[in-house]
Design a protein around this motif. Sequence first.
Motif, PDB file in Angstrom:
ATOM      1  N   LYS A 725     -32.852  -0.264  45.644  1.00  0.00           N
ATOM      2  CA  LYS A 725     -33.777   0.699  45.085  1.00  0.00           C
ATOM      3  C   LYS A 725     -33.154   1.326  43.848  1.00  0.00           C
ATOM      4  CE  LYS A 725     -37.004   0.630  48.329  1.00  0.00           C
ATOM      5  NZ  LYS A 725     -38.409   0.257  48.038  1.00  0.00           N
ATOM      6  N   VAL A 726     -34.037   1.795  42.910  1.00  0.00           N
ATOM      7  CA  VAL A 726     -33.557   2.411  41.676  1.00  0.00           C
ATOM      8  C   VAL A 726     -34.149   3.815  41.557  1.00  0.00           C
ATOM      9  CG1 VAL A 726     -33.308   2.204  39.173  1.00  0.00           C
ATOM     10  CG2 VAL A 726     -33.522   0.159  40.582  1.00  0.00           C
ATOM     11  N   VAL A 727     -33.274   4.781  41.232  1.00  0.00           N
ATOM     12  CA  VAL A 727     -33.710   6.165  41.020  1.00  0.00           C
ATOM     13  C   VAL A 727     -33.297   6.565  39.623  1.00  0.00           C
ATOM     14  CG1 VAL A 727     -33.557   8.550  41.795  1.00  0.00           C
ATOM     15  CG2 VAL A 727     -33.392   6.699  43.453  1.00  0.00           C
ATOM     16  N   ALA A 728     -34.235   7.122  38.870  1.00  0.00           N
ATOM     17  CA  ALA A 728     -33.938   7.608  37.520  1.00  0.00           C
ATOM     18  C   ALA A 728     -33.710   9.109  37.582  1.00  0.00           C
ATOM     19  CB  ALA A 728     -35.082   7.271  36.575  1.00  0.00           C
ATOM     20  N   GLU A 729     -32.602   9.564  36.991  1.00  0.00           N
ATOM     21  CA  GLU A 729     -32.275  10.988  36.978  1.00  0.00           C
ATOM     22  C   GLU A 729     -32.692  11.605  35.647  1.00  0.00           C
ATOM     23  OE1 GLU A 729     -28.365  11.777  39.537  1.00  0.00           O
ATOM     24  OE2 GLU A 729     -27.983  10.407  37.852  1.00  0.00           O
ATOM     25  N   GLY A 730     -32.957  12.891  35.654  1.00  0.00           N
ATOM     26  CA  GLY A 730     -33.237  13.633  34.421  1.00  0.00           C
ATOM     27  C   GLY A 730     -34.583  13.355  33.816  1.00  0.00           C
ATOM     28  N   VAL A 731     -35.591  13.052  34.627  1.00  0.00           N
ATOM     29  CA  VAL A 731     -36.942  12.805  34.107  1.00  0.00           C
ATOM     30  C   VAL A 731     -37.592  14.147  33.799  1.00  0.00           C
ATOM     31  CG1 VAL A 731     -39.197  11.797  34.587  1.00  0.00           C
ATOM     32  CG2 VAL A 731     -37.119  10.679  35.444  1.00  0.00           C
ATOM     33  N   GLU A 732     -37.931  14.350  32.500  1.00  0.00           N
ATOM     34  CA  GLU A 732     -38.442  15.652  32.086  1.00  0.00           C
ATOM     35  C   GLU A 732     -39.828  15.583  31.436  1.00  0.00           C
ATOM     36  OE1 GLU A 732     -35.479  17.285  29.538  1.00  0.00           O
ATOM     37  OE2 GLU A 732     -34.000  17.568  31.153  1.00  0.00           O
ATOM     38  N   THR A 733     -40.250  14.376  31.020  1.00  0.00           N
ATOM     39  CA  THR A 733     -41.540  14.267  30.315  1.00  0.00           C
ATOM     40  C   THR A 733     -42.435  13.271  31.022  1.00  0.00           C
ATOM     41  OG1 THR A 733     -40.832  12.491  28.832  1.00  0.00           O
ATOM     42  CG2 THR A 733     -40.355  14.755  28.134  1.00  0.00           C
ATOM     43  N   GLU A 734     -43.718  13.402  30.758  1.00  0.00           N
ATOM     44  CA  GLU A 734     -44.688  12.492  31.335  1.00  0.00           C
ATOM     45  C   GLU A 734     -44.493  11.069  30.788  1.00  0.00           C
ATOM     46  OE1 GLU A 734     -48.406  14.165  30.306  1.00  0.00           O
ATOM     47  OE2 GLU A 734     -48.028  16.048  31.363  1.00  0.00           O
ATOM     48  N   TYR A 735     -44.084  10.979  29.506  1.00  0.00           N
ATOM     49  CA  TYR A 735     -43.870   9.659  28.910  1.00  0.00           C
ATOM     50  C   TYR A 735     -42.742   8.931  29.629  1.00  0.00           C
ATOM     51  CZ  TYR A 735     -42.891   6.031  25.468  1.00  0.00           C
ATOM     52  OH  TYR A 735     -42.681   4.805  24.854  1.00  0.00           O
ATOM     53  N   GLN A 736     -41.630   9.632  29.874  1.00  0.00           N
ATOM     54  CA  GLN A 736     -40.501   9.015  30.575  1.00  0.00           C
ATOM     55  C   GLN A 736     -40.925   8.498  31.946  1.00  0.00           C
ATOM     56  OE1 GLN A 736     -37.827  12.316  30.631  1.00  0.00           O
ATOM     57  NE2 GLN A 736     -36.984  11.933  28.575  1.00  0.00           N
ATOM     58  N   ALA A 737     -41.702   9.320  32.686  1.00  0.00           N
ATOM     59  CA  ALA A 737     -42.125   8.926  34.029  1.00  0.00           C
ATOM     60  C   ALA A 737     -43.013   7.690  33.991  1.00  0.00           C
ATOM     61  CB  ALA A 737     -42.863  10.091  34.697  1.00  0.00           C
ATOM     62  N   GLU A 738     -43.957   7.640  33.050  1.00  0.00           N
ATOM     63  CA  GLU A 738     -44.867   6.502  32.974  1.00  0.00           C
ATOM     64  C   GLU A 738     -44.134   5.229  32.558  1.00  0.00           C
ATOM     65  OE1 GLU A 738     -48.214   4.155  33.176  1.00  0.00           O
ATOM     66  OE2 GLU A 738     -47.717   6.107  34.048  1.00  0.00           O
ATOM     67  N   TRP A 739     -43.192   5.364  31.613  1.00  0.00           N
ATOM     68  CA  TRP A 739     -42.415   4.195  31.184  1.00  0.00           C
ATOM     69  C   TRP A 739     -41.605   3.614  32.348  1.00  0.00           C
ATOM     70  CZ3 TRP A 739     -37.522   2.324  30.978  1.00  0.00           C
ATOM     71  CH2 TRP A 739     -37.245   1.278  30.104  1.00  0.00           C
ATOM     72  N   LEU A 740     -40.978   4.476  33.098  1.00  0.00           N
ATOM     73  CA  LEU A 740     -40.170   4.035  34.245  1.00  0.00           C
ATOM     74  C   LEU A 740     -41.043   3.381  35.307  1.00  0.00           C
ATOM     75  CD1 LEU A 740     -37.816   7.138  34.512  1.00  0.00           C
ATOM     76  CD2 LEU A 740     -37.094   4.790  33.957  1.00  0.00           C
ATOM     77  N   ARG A 741     -42.251   3.961  35.523  1.00  0.00           N
ATOM     78  CA  ARG A 741     -43.152   3.397  36.527  1.00  0.00           C
ATOM     79  C   ARG A 741     -43.608   2.007  36.131  1.00  0.00           C
ATOM     80  NH1 ARG A 741     -48.594   3.235  37.591  1.00  0.00           N
ATOM     81  NH2 ARG A 741     -49.066   4.296  35.653  1.00  0.00           N
ATOM     82  N   GLN A 742     -43.865   1.839  34.837  1.00  0.00           N
ATOM     83  CA  GLN A 742     -44.310   0.531  34.364  1.00  0.00           C
ATOM     84  C   GLN A 742     -43.188  -0.510  34.441  1.00  0.00           C
ATOM     85  OE1 GLN A 742     -45.975   0.932  30.454  1.00  0.00           O
ATOM     86  NE2 GLN A 742     -47.780   2.096  31.156  1.00  0.00           N
ATOM     87  N   GLN A 743     -41.924  -0.047  34.322  1.00  0.00           N
ATOM     88  CA  GLN A 743     -40.794  -0.970  34.413  1.00  0.00           C
ATOM     89  C   GLN A 743     -40.408  -1.278  35.860  1.00  0.00           C
ATOM     90  OE1 GLN A 743     -39.614  -2.534  31.739  1.00  0.00           O
ATOM     91  NE2 GLN A 743     -41.096  -1.364  30.493  1.00  0.00           N
ATOM     92  N   GLY A 744     -41.120  -0.644  36.797  1.00  0.00           N
ATOM     93  CA  GLY A 744     -40.869  -0.918  38.213  1.00  0.00           C
ATOM     94  C   GLY A 744     -39.814  -0.026  38.857  1.00  0.00           C
ATOM     95  N   CYS A 745     -39.427   1.033  38.155  1.00  0.00           N
ATOM     96  CA  CYS A 745     -38.448   1.969  38.771  1.00  0.00           C
ATOM     97  C   CYS A 745     -39.059   2.571  40.026  1.00  0.00           C
ATOM     98  CB  CYS A 745     -38.087   3.049  37.761  1.00  0.00           C
ATOM     99  SG  CYS A 745     -36.790   4.169  38.359  1.00  0.00           S
ATOM    100  N   ASP A 746     -38.273   2.659  41.080  1.00  0.00           N
ATOM    101  CA  ASP A 746     -38.815   3.074  42.382  1.00  0.00           C
ATOM    102  C   ASP A 746     -38.999   4.587  42.503  1.00  0.00           C
ATOM    103  OD1 ASP A 746     -38.711   0.405  43.747  1.00  0.00           O
ATOM    104  OD2 ASP A 746     -36.588   0.627  43.212  1.00  0.00           O
ATOM    105  N   GLN A 747     -37.983   5.327  42.116  1.00  0.00           N
ATOM    106  CA  GLN A 747     -38.022   6.779  42.342  1.00  0.00           C
ATOM    107  C   GLN A 747     -37.520   7.500  41.111  1.00  0.00           C
ATOM    108  OE1 GLN A 747     -35.791   7.708  45.879  1.00  0.00           O
ATOM    109  NE2 GLN A 747     -36.732   6.046  47.065  1.00  0.00           N
TER     110      GLN A 747
END
Length: 787
Positions: A725-747
């Motif tokens: 599983k992959v978790v991204a730390e320091g997500v602060e903007t909606e753009y960052q969250a959507e980009w990570l979701r599209q790349q398949g980041c899990d959490q």
Amino acid sequence: MIDTGSLLEPVGQLTWASTWANMQNKNTAVELIKKFQQLFTDLNHKQIAERLVKLVVVKPIVSRVVLIVERDNHLYVEAIACQRAPEPLVSGVATALSRLNYLPQQKIRETFLLGHAQALDSDHINTLGEKDTQKGCRACYLHPILEKEKTIAVYYIETERDLPQLQQAVAELDTVWTFSSLLIRQVIEMWRHEEQAERFRLAEQALWASETYLNAILRYSPALISVKDLDGNVVLASEHFKLMANIDEKGFVGKNVFDVYPADIAQSMWDIDVAARNKQQTFETELDLLHKDGTLHTYLVVKFPLRNKESEVFGVCTIGTDISERKLAENALREQQSRLNYMAFHDSLTSLPNRSLFYDRIFHGLARARRSNSKVALMLLDIDRFKIINDSLGHDSGDLLLKAIAMRLNEGVRDMDTVARLGGDEFVVVLEGVHDIDDVIFVANKLLVTLARPLEISGHEITTTVSIGVSIFPDDGSDADELLKNADIAMYKAKEAGKNNCQFYAKGMNATAVNYLLLENDLRRAVEQEQLILHYQPQIDLQTGELMGVEALVRWQHPERGLVSPAHFIPLAEETGLIVPIGEWVLREACRQQKAWLNSGKRVGKMAVNLSPRQFRQKNFPGKVEAILRDTQLDAEYLELEITESCAMEHAGETINHLKQLNEMGLFLAIDDFGTGYSSLAYLQRFPIQKLKIDSSFVHDIHDDHNDAAIAKTIIGLAHGMQLKVVAEGVETEYQAEWLRQQGCDQAQGFLYAKPLSPKQFESHFHGGKFAFDGNVVKLDSLKVGA
């Protein structure tokens, strides 16, 4: 008329009544006396007293008669006779008058004093007390018996009839009164003789007991007891003397000290004997005396003069007690006390003075400096990179290094100077009698050179250096604490300057150093006083928006500074070693909180806890985790442990071993700050982990920096390729969250969803047992790239 014949023994064939009648009617006075003497022959004083009251109670009118006798200025009731049927009751009493009731004691004493008879009628008796006469008494008569015009006895006579009848009966007893004057003296003398005989018997018994006790003491006492006459000859001695080397089985009696003791001991004992005799005082001394078995015993010898009744000295008594065991115990106790005192004021490892003795030494040193108008230099030394040496070679090697440095410090200063260990790897040197700062600089440089020489420790040649901070009295402080604090600041500046150098304290030194030192002291107290708290940051599923877990983040609630950021105190905790107790507290508190939430029906997913490298490298760390889970009663499946990429790769083999043990316990394992280190894929695939966390530095500029975006995309692909599983730390903007979701980041976790929350703030988001993102959280379906 009552028959009184049975009250007395018969004389020949005559009864008492016929004898009495014949004596009254036929005999002369001389003959009467002879007859009475026959009646009282071979009687003791008690029997005589009983016979005398019988002679009075024979008168029917008499209801009671009491014979009171004066002996040694005290009044005693000798005998009492009362009218009874069929014959009078007579008893010998021999009791003090004051102890009996129903007798007019005041009247009796008056009769003894005045020597005149007293007759009391019923009216007079009614004026007396209830306990002065017997019930039914109507008259009484007190008749004194005189000897040389002195009253020696009184007959007290009662009747239940009128006084004139009693007086008539008394007048008819003239012969009894005459004969009583002869026999009362005999009663008194017999009493005295009996008392003297009793006193003699008691004295003889006491003397026998004293002799018995003395013989027992002399025979069985474990002491040297002797009595000498004025010439020094022993007239009495205990059996214990036979244990002495120069005394045979005949004992000590008949000899003197010069016969049995060595000349020096004999002379010493004789001098004390003479002093005790002449000065008439008690003397004590200790003597070492040899026993026949060859052992030397210490005796506490007490000598004192013996006096007769005229207080004249007639001899000297000696009592010697074996105090050998006591002396041994005292010596052992003294040695133990000395060791305890040494341990209380010296460091157990280096044998240098400890902090307590350092304060005592510098207190007196400052006092001497004030009197002599000189200076005192305080040098604080800290070993550079000691923790690295200690951690890499082990504590035993670290201890050997500290001992070697202590020896070199002692060799590098004068005898009058003080070298002490304050604790850990800190040493202090106090230089007294300083008149020139150049002298301090010379000593400091000498120590730097001496301590920098290589050392052989556990088969390794080690070169270590020290940083020295110096403060000067009185310029930099007036007491020990102020000097120590300023030397500490100077030592910190020496470390800042590159270590292996000496810095003198200056008032213009950077306040940051002071603040850093104060912060370290406060942090130590924070651990002890439980000022640390945990905040919890949610981790969400980027696809569903559900809560998947929380990360426990430590905060410091300082009583004066407020909430201190981890960025300020975690590096300090790492450097000082406080990170280990802090890390253990964080792990235990996070497990306790997770268990509490589970018990209350709040499902938060995994509880993630960061581990410091120093904490993770502890021996039997998996065992410590297991103990905490057991203490908090938390199942391992609810706990996730995170270690940094650099920590995992530093000792990969040891890391794999620890991670396997933790994985077997059922814990979830993650690599934190992934991408910031230099991972070996060969090792990474051997790690029994379940999650990679993308460091926030790659997420922050993911929309502007193509390199960061490429790295984040690569990490996601690598993790999924390894079934992680992959978790991204320091997500602060909606753009960052959507980009990570599209790349398949899990959490993801970050301020976009929630800042780290206190337990109460976190719980406020639960509704019906389910965590609800609200407030600063934006729904995922409304996110658009580029918005």
